[in-house]
Design a protein around this motif. Structure first.
Motif, short mmCIF file in Angstrom:
data_model
loop_
_atom_site.label_atom_id
_atom_site.label_comp_id
_atom_site.label_asym_id
_atom_site.label_seq_id
_atom_site.Cartn_x
_atom_site.Cartn_y
_atom_site.Cartn_z
N LEU A 30 0.84 -1.19 0.00
CA LEU A 30 0.00 0.00 0.00
C LEU A 30 0.88 1.24 0.00
O LEU A 30 1.82 1.33 0.79
N VAL A 31 0.58 2.17 -0.90
CA VAL A 31 1.37 3.40 -1.03
C VAL A 31 0.42 4.59 -0.96
O VAL A 31 -0.65 4.58 -1.58
N ARG A 32 0.80 5.61 -0.23
CA ARG A 32 -0.02 6.81 -0.08
C ARG A 32 0.29 7.77 -1.23
O ARG A 32 1.46 8.03 -1.55
N VAL A 33 -0.75 8.30 -1.89
CA VAL A 33 -0.54 9.22 -3.01
C VAL A 33 -1.49 10.42 -2.90
O VAL A 33 -2.52 10.36 -2.23
N SER A 34 -1.12 11.49 -3.62
CA SER A 34 -1.92 12.71 -3.64
C SER A 34 -2.80 12.74 -4.87
O SER A 34 -2.35 12.46 -5.97
N LEU A 35 -4.06 13.11 -4.68
CA LEU A 35 -4.99 13.40 -5.75
C LEU A 35 -5.39 14.87 -5.62
O LEU A 35 -5.15 15.47 -4.56
#
Length: 400
Positions: free
Chosen positions: A28-33
Motif C-alpha cells: 500500500l502506497v499513499r498518493v496525492s490526488l
C-alpha cells in the motif's frame, strides 16, 4: 511526501513504470490526488483482500470515497443530485445487499451456457466485419473498423436492439468512447445513448421479447429507470473494455509471431491466450477498483482508517512478481486465471464470459482470415489513450 496519481502509461505493452517501483516499496502506497490523499494497492494478495473484504465500500456516496478526490473541488449538492439520478441502476456502485438484488437477476444472462448460445451470433458479426474490411481494399484502421464495431454489434444482439437502430447505436457508441480529446462530444453522445435506451425500454415494456432486456422486464423486479441504468451500464462497461482489448491483443500477437503460430497450430489454446492477454494488458486499471474503508483495518501490514479512500491498481497487481513468474513477459502458455483483470469478489465483472468469448472469436477469426495482417506504423507512433481511465489505442492502421 505522497506521490502524484494518476500516472500515464508510456508503452502499449506495459503499465506505468512507476508501478514497479511502488510495488517493491510496499503493498500500500499513499498518493496525492487533486482532492486529497488515498491509498494505492500495488500487489495481488492485498488487491484481492480489498476487492473481496468486509469493511470496504464501493458506493461513491460513502464518506471518503476516492471518486471525489479525483476532482480539485467537491461537487455541489445540485451536481451530486444530478449524478445520483443519472446513476440509478448502476449497481457496481452499490454495496450488499442492494448490489445483490441486481446481480442475482443478471447472473443467468452471463453463464458459460448462455455464452455458448451466443457464440454463433458473435461469429457471424465477426465474419461480417472482416468481410467489410476485406471488401474495401488491403488496409484498414482496426480500432474503428473492428475493435469498436464488434462489441457494439454484439451488445445490440444481446439486448435485442432493432436492426434498423443499430447504425445510430453504433455511431453514438463510437462517439462516446473515442472522443477522449473532446469530452463535451463524448458526454453528449452518452446522453443520446441513454435517451435512446430510455425509449427502447419503453418500447420493449409494451411487448417484451426473448432477450436480456425482455427477460429483465418480465421479471418485474426493476423500475423503468433502473432498467435504463442497468442496460446503460452493461453497454459502457462491456463495450469499452473489449473495444480496447481487441486491437491491443492483435498488436501483441503480431509482435510475438512464434506464439501466434502456436495458437494457429493449436486453436484449443486460444482461451488460455485470452486470459494471458487480459492479465498482460489490464486495460481497466484503477477506475473500476475505487473503494473506501468503512472501518479501521489492517491491509498488507498497513493500518487503513475508516473513511480513507483506496484505489486498487489492477495493472500493478497483475504484474506482481509474488504471484506470477516473469510477469512482464507475454506467454500464451501461462494459464494464470487468478488475475484481477475482471476484478475479484462480489463485484467481479458479470460480463467476463462474454468478453472472453468475444476476444477469442475475434482474434482467432481475424488471424485465420487475414494471415498477412500487419501494422503499418512503428509502435511508438501508435496514438494511445494514456490519459483516459481505461487504456487502449486511439487508432491502429493495418494492412495485409
Amino acid at each position: 511526501m505522497a506521490q502524484t496519481f494518476p500516472v500515464q502509461r508510456t508503452c502499449p505493452f506495459a503499465p506505468p513504470p512507476e508501478y514497479e517501483r511502488m510495488r517493491e516499496e510496499a503493498p500500500l502506497v499513499r498518493v496525492s490526488l487533486p482532492g486529497g490523499e488515498v491509498w494505492l494497492v500495488t500487489r495481488l494478495a492485498e488487491a484481492k483482500q480489498v476487492l473481496s473484504g468486509t469493511g470496504i465500500s464501493t458506493n461513491p456516496e460513502t464518506p471518503g470515497h476516492p471518486h471525489w478526490a479525483l476532482q480539485p473541488e467537491p461537487p455541489t449538492p445540485e451536481e451530486r443530485a444530478a449524478l445520483r439520478a443519472f446513476a440509478v441502476g448502476h449497481f457496481i456502485d452499490l454495496d450488499p445487499p442492494e448490489h445483490g438484488r441486481f446481480r442475482r437477476l443478471l447472473i443467468p444472462e452471463f453463464t458459460v451456457r448462455r455464452m455458448k448460445e451466443l457464440r454463433p451470433g458473435i461469429q457471424r458479426i465477426t465474419d461480417e466485419l472482416i468481410d467489410d474490411m476485406l471488401a474495401k481494399g488491403d488496409e484498414a484502421e482496426l480500432v474503428e473498423a473492428f475493435g469498436l464495431a464488434l462489441p457494439s454489434l454484439v451488445i445490440c444482439q444481446l439486448l435485442g436492439v432493432p436492426y434498423e437502430d443499430r447504425e445510430f447505436f453504433q455511431s453514438r457508441t463510437r462517439q462516446a468512447l473515442s472522443n477522449f480529446d473532446d469530452p463535451d462530444v463524448s458526454r453528449a453522445a452518452m446522453m443520446e445513448i441513454r435517451d435512446f435506451l430510455d425509449g427502447l425500454v419503453t418500447k420493449v415494456e409494451r411487448q417484451p421479447g426473448d432477450n436480456l432486456l425482455g427477460r429483465l422486464i418480465q421479471s418485474g423486479q426493476l423500475t423503468h429507470d433502473e432498467l435504463v441504468g442497468v442496460i446503460f451500464l452493461l453497454l459502457v462497461a462491456g463495450h469499452e473494455t473489449t473495444a480496447n482489448m481487441v486491437p491491443l491483443a492483435a498488436l501483441t500477437l503480431m509482435r510475438h509471431p512464434d506464439q501466434l503460430a502456436a495458437l494457429r497450430a493449436n486453436p484449443d489454446k486460444w482461451p488460455m491466450a485470452v486470459d494471458e492477454l487480459l492479465r498482460y494488458h489490464s486495460v481497466v486499471d484503477w477506475v473500476a477498483f475505487d473503494r473506501v474503508a468503512t472501518e479501521d483495518q489492517e491491509i498488507g501490514g498497513q493500518l487503513v482508517r475508516k473513511g480513507e479512500g483506496i484505489f486498487v491498481l489492477g495493472a500493478s497487481a497483475n504484474r506482481d512478481e509474488r504471484a506470477f513468474e516473469r510477469p512482464d513477459e507475454f506467454d500464451v502458455e501461462r494459464g494464470a486465471r487468478h488475475h484481477v483483470a475482471f476484478g475479484y469478489g462480489v463485484h467481479q465483472c458479470l460480463g467476463q464470459n462474454l468478453a472472453r468469448a468475444e476476444m477469442e472469436i475475434a482474434l482467432r477469426t481475424l488471424f485465420e482470415r487475414v494471415p498477412g495482417l500487419r501494422v503499418t506504423v512503428p509502435d511508438e507512433e501508435l496514438p494511445m489513450k494514456g490519459d483516459g481511465p481505461i487504456f487502449g489505442l486511439k487508432a491502429m492502421p493495418v494492412a495485409w
